[in-house]
Design a protein around this motif. Sequence first.
Motif, PDB file in Angstrom:
ATOM      1  N   TYR A  55     -22.376  17.318  44.774  1.00 36.77           N
ATOM      2  CA  TYR A  55     -21.673  16.088  44.404  1.00 36.77           C
ATOM      3  C   TYR A  55     -22.249  14.882  45.147  1.00 36.77           C
ATOM      4  CZ  TYR A  55     -18.188  19.016  42.087  1.00 36.77           C
ATOM      5  OH  TYR A  55     -17.568  19.908  41.249  1.00 36.77           O
ATOM      6  N   MET A  62     -19.676  11.433  39.484  1.00 35.19           N
ATOM      7  CA  MET A  62     -18.641  12.328  38.967  1.00 35.19           C
ATOM      8  C   MET A  62     -17.365  11.536  38.672  1.00 35.19           C
ATOM      9  SD  MET A  62     -19.458  15.431  38.415  1.00 35.19           S
ATOM     10  CE  MET A  62     -17.780  15.866  38.029  1.00 35.19           C
ATOM     11  N   LEU A  66     -20.560  10.601  34.718  1.00 32.28           N
ATOM     12  CA  LEU A  66     -20.559  12.035  34.468  1.00 32.28           C
ATOM     13  C   LEU A  66     -19.108  12.507  34.419  1.00 32.28           C
ATOM     14  CD1 LEU A  66     -22.066  14.664  34.109  1.00 32.28           C
ATOM     15  CD2 LEU A  66     -22.314  14.815  36.591  1.00 32.28           C
ATOM     16  N   LEU A  69     -18.357  18.446  35.098  1.00 37.64           N
ATOM     17  CA  LEU A  69     -19.450  19.300  35.525  1.00 37.64           C
ATOM     18  C   LEU A  69     -18.888  20.618  36.040  1.00 37.64           C
ATOM     19  CD1 LEU A  69     -22.541  19.536  36.053  1.00 37.64           C
ATOM     20  CD2 LEU A  69     -22.062  18.711  38.370  1.00 37.64           C
TER      21      LEU A  69
END
Length: 78
Positions: A55, A62, A66, A69
């Motif tokens: 990460y 994140m 994104l 995941l």
Amino acid sequence: MPMAAEEIETLIRAELPDAEVTITDLAGDGDHYSAHVVSARFAGMTRVKQHQAVYAALGGRMGGVLHALQLTTAAPKE
């Protein structure tokens, strides 16, 4: 804007140059990925620390660029 699988792999490899990285687009939408990352750097690390290292390599993307995941990590087998 979705994040390309190649960009995810590049970011991970920049932080973990020895890593074997496999990225799979789970939904075909560029928003939901699976990543399998194997790195010698993970040896002796807990799974949580391994995931934190990945990460960190993604630099805060994140939950933003994104979306999702699914992450599996491991140290290489000896």
